[in-house]
Every structure is written in structure tokens, then in C-alpha cells.
Design an enzyme around this catalytic site. Structure first.
Site, mmCIF file in Angstrom:
data_model
loop_
_atom_site.group_PDB
_atom_site.id
_atom_site.type_symbol
_atom_site.label_atom_id
_atom_site.label_comp_id
_atom_site.label_asym_id
_atom_site.label_seq_id
_atom_site.Cartn_x
_atom_site.Cartn_y
_atom_site.Cartn_z
ATOM 1 N N THR A 1 -32.628 -18.017 15.611
ATOM 2 C CA THR A 1 -31.454 -17.477 16.313
ATOM 3 C C THR A 1 -31.423 -18.019 17.737
ATOM 4 O OG1 THR A 1 -30.303 -15.467 17.026
ATOM 5 C CG2 THR A 1 -32.703 -15.294 16.785
ATOM 6 N N ASN B 1 -38.354 -21.135 15.974
ATOM 7 C CA ASN B 1 -37.064 -21.819 16.008
ATOM 8 C C ASN B 1 -37.299 -23.320 15.884
ATOM 9 O OD1 ASN B 1 -34.302 -22.468 16.557
ATOM 10 N ND2 ASN B 1 -34.133 -20.679 17.881
ATOM 11 N N HIS C 1 -24.537 -7.756 11.311
ATOM 12 C CA HIS C 1 -23.200 -8.361 11.400
ATOM 13 C C HIS C 1 -22.439 -8.271 10.078
ATOM 14 C CE1 HIS C 1 -24.459 -10.912 15.144
ATOM 15 N NE2 HIS C 1 -24.222 -9.662 15.432
HETATM 16 P P1 OAD Z 1 -26.695 -19.964 16.173
HETATM 17 O O1 OAD Z 1 -25.934 -21.034 15.472
HETATM 18 O O2 OAD Z 1 -26.190 -19.503 17.485
HETATM 19 O O3 OAD Z 1 -28.202 -20.434 16.385
HETATM 20 C C1 OAD Z 1 -28.961 -20.969 15.321
HETATM 21 C C2 OAD Z 1 -30.371 -21.230 15.836
HETATM 22 O O4 OAD Z 1 -31.149 -21.681 14.732
HETATM 23 C C3 OAD Z 1 -30.463 -22.309 16.912
HETATM 24 O O5 OAD Z 1 -31.276 -21.829 17.969
HETATM 25 C C4 OAD Z 1 -31.126 -23.498 16.192
HETATM 26 O O6 OAD Z 1 -32.005 -24.216 17.047
HETATM 27 C C5 OAD Z 1 -31.913 -22.804 15.121
HETATM 28 N N1 OAD Z 1 -32.127 -23.615 13.914
HETATM 29 C C6 OAD Z 1 -31.281 -24.513 13.336
HETATM 30 N N2 OAD Z 1 -31.818 -25.021 12.235
HETATM 31 C C7 OAD Z 1 -33.038 -24.445 12.081
HETATM 32 C C8 OAD Z 1 -34.092 -24.554 11.127
HETATM 33 N N3 OAD Z 1 -34.000 -25.360 10.075
HETATM 34 N N4 OAD Z 1 -35.220 -23.811 11.314
HETATM 35 C C9 OAD Z 1 -35.331 -22.981 12.378
HETATM 36 N N5 OAD Z 1 -34.366 -22.824 13.309
HETATM 37 C C10 OAD Z 1 -33.230 -23.545 13.170
HETATM 38 O O7 OAD Z 1 -26.842 -18.735 15.137
HETATM 39 P P2 OAD Z 1 -27.223 -17.218 15.438
HETATM 40 O O8 OAD Z 1 -28.182 -17.100 16.543
HETATM 41 O O9 OAD Z 1 -27.576 -16.607 14.139
HETATM 42 O O10 OAD Z 1 -22.025 -13.655 14.530
HETATM 43 O O11 OAD Z 1 -25.828 -16.654 15.888
HETATM 44 C C11 OAD Z 1 -25.695 -15.287 16.166
HETATM 45 C C12 OAD Z 1 -24.335 -14.814 15.740
HETATM 46 O O12 OAD Z 1 -23.333 -15.643 16.323
HETATM 47 C C13 OAD Z 1 -24.038 -14.914 14.260
HETATM 48 O O13 OAD Z 1 -24.526 -13.829 13.513
HETATM 49 C C14 OAD Z 1 -22.554 -14.958 14.220
HETATM 50 C C15 OAD Z 1 -22.326 -15.947 15.331
HETATM 51 O O14 OAD Z 1 -21.105 -15.915 15.939
HETATM 52 C C16 OAD Z 1 -20.841 -13.260 14.052
HETATM 53 O O15 OAD Z 1 -20.163 -13.951 13.323
HETATM 54 C C17 OAD Z 1 -20.431 -11.892 14.484
#
Ligand code: OAD
Length: 235
Positions: A173, A195, A105
Site C-alpha cells: 500500500t 512493499n 473499502h
Molecule cells: P496504490 O496504487 O496507491 O499503491 C500500491 C502500492 O503497492 C505501491 O506502494 C506500490 O509500490 C506497491 N506495489 C506494486 N506492486 C507490488 C508488488 N508486486 N509487491 C508489493 N508491492 C507492490 O494502492 P493502495 O495503497 O491500495 O481506494 O491504494 C489505497 C486506496 O486508494 C485503494 O483502496 C483505492 C485507491 O483509490 C478506493 O478506491 C476507495
């Protein structure tokens, strides 16, 4: 080969917000206002302000890699067959010492010139006065973060690694954004989700390990490095 996929959850304990958790970025800022090419065409100042604020936060003295970033870097340095793919636009993997990371990204600390297509390191605020260091044009610089409706980067290389790997580990993620959410289906080997809690696509993985990344990733990496990870050796 091992493929690691990281998302915003791995950087949450470093002080960077995730996107879709209760206090996530997209719960207070509409995606269509700041994270699409259409938004930038309509209101570049609004889009620049959003990324300027995120860039300043990332460059703040209080933001540093945590134990999960450090453990993955150690794993990468100990095994040449590890490919790290990240959806994160921060530089915490690099700061932790990861020798390689495919930023699908894009990267917050880079900018791209829409006049000449050059991409370069960029740590300042972006504005209509920002001048391209390559072609000298001003007003055509944008963040090198991939927006919605744009093609993520490195997809061919990632697809090849997924098809060849015997272990795929998705860390922090939510599994809500394609194409990353579909990666688990492209793997023939063992798949693990790490996660805070089971994600939207948890049932697609062979195994889940749940808790904060800084506590779950280091012991998992230790198992891999000591050869104690039985599921991997079975393949
Ligand atoms: P999300 O915000 O969608 O998901 C974050 C995940 O991390 C969730 O499943 C939480 O449960 C988990 N989480 C939170 N805190 C945590 C911790 N301390 N340890 C382990 N897990 C934890 O973020 P992404 O999946 O990265 O794209 O989102 C994907 C994409 O959506 C991003 O790259 C971004 C966003 O829109 C763009 O901007 C193009």
C-alpha cells in the site's frame, strides 16, 4: 495480536492493476469521474461501466490469488490472534483461504440498493434495469465499493485492533489514502512495511522489507510461524 493491512500491491502479481503506480488505474481514469457519490449522481452509466469492467476482470479465469495471499491465509489459520484489514475490493484473500478479512473499502462482488439499503452478492453488470433482489426496486443499485468522500467500513473494530496489537504489517500500500495511511501511528507495537519499494510513509515504520509481495511475504510469514521473528518476541 497481529494486524495485517493490505493494499493493491498484494494483488498486482495476480493481474490486477494498482492505483498510483506508472500503469495504475488513477493515472488513466480521473477519480472524480468514477469514484465519488457525486460522480454516480451525475453520470451513473459512466460509474457503472467503470466497475462493470473491473468486476468482469476480477471474475476472469486468469485472475487468482498469488503466493502472498496464500501465505497470509496460512498465517491466519495458524494463529487466531491475526486480524486482516484490506483496502482491496477484490476477493483474492477469501479465495486464498483467509478465514477473515475486513474490507474497509467495500467489495466489488457486492451491490447495495439505495432504496432499501440491502447489500448482497452481485456478479453481473450493473445498469438502470438492475433490480434489487430484496425490495424489487430497479435503477437504485450501486456497487458496494466505498467511494472517496464516503466513510470506510469497520473503523471502530480496526482502531481497537491497532491499539491492542504488538505487530502491525502493511503490505503493498502506498500510504497515500487516509485513514489507512495513519494506521501506523496508532500502533504501540512493532511496525513493518512490505512493499515493492519504500512508500511515501516508509519512515514512519520501524522496519521495511522490499521486493515483490509474492517473494517477500512467504518468507516473512514463515519467520512468524516458526517463532523466529525476534522483533515480535521481544515485546
Ligand atoms: P496504490 O496504487 O496507491 O499503491 C500500491 C502500492 O503497492 C505501491 O506502494 C506500490 O509500490 C506497491 N506495489 C506494486 N506492486 C507490488 C508488488 N508486486 N509487491 C508489493 N508491492 C507492490 O494502492 P493502495 O495503497 O491500495 O481506494 O491504494 C489505497 C486506496 O486508494 C485503494 O483502496 C483505492 C485507491 O483509490 C478506493 O478506491 C476507495
Amino acid at each position: 495480536m497481529i494486524v495485517l493491512l493490505t493494499g493493491a500491491g498484494i494483488s498486482q502479481e495476480s493481474g490486477l492493476s494498482t492505483f498510483r503506480d506508472a500503469d495504475g488505474t488513477w493515472t488513466s481514469v480521473p477519480i472524480e469521474e468514477v469514484a465519488t457519490p457525486e460522480a454516480f449522481a451525475r453520470d451513473p452509466s459512466r460509474v457503472n461501466a467503470f466497475y462493470n469492467s473491473r468486476r468482469r476482470k476480477l471474475l476472469g479465469a486468469d485472475i487468482a490469488p498469488n503466493a502472498a495471499h496464500l501465505a497470509l491465509a496460512q498465517l491466519q489459520r495458524s494463529r487466531p490472534d491475526v486480524i486482516l484489514v484490506t483496502q482491496n475490493v477484490d476477493n483474492l484473500h477469501e479465495r486464498a483461504g483467509s478465514p477473515q478479512a475486513l474490507h474497509m473499502h467495500g467489495e466489488l462482488l457486492k451491490a447495495r440498493c439505495l432504496a432499501c439499503e440491502a447489500e448482497f452478492s452481485w456478479q453481473e453488470d450493473l445498469s438502470p434495469e438492475s433490480r434489487c433482489p430484496d425490495c424489487g426496486d430497479s435503477g437504485r443499485l450501486r456497487t458496494a465499493v466505498v467511494w472517496f468522500n464516503e466513510r470506510p467500513r469497520h473503523l471502530t473494530e480496526i482502531a481497537e485492533a491497532l491499539a491492542a496489537c504488538h505487530l502491525f504489517v502493511a503490505i503493498g500500500t502506498s500510504g497515500s489514502v487516509n485513514p489507512a495511511a495513519g494506521f501506523v501511528e496508532m500502533v504501540k507495537g512493532h511496525t513493518v512495511e512490505i512493499n515493492l519499494a519504500p512508500s511515501a510513509i516508509a519512515e514512519r515504520f520501524d522496519e521495511g522489507i522490499y521486493g515483490p509481495a509474492s517473494e517477500t511475504v512467504p518468507p516473512f510469514v514463515e519467520q512468524l510461524m516458526s517463532g523466529d521473528f525476534a522483533r515480535e518476541e521481544a515485546r
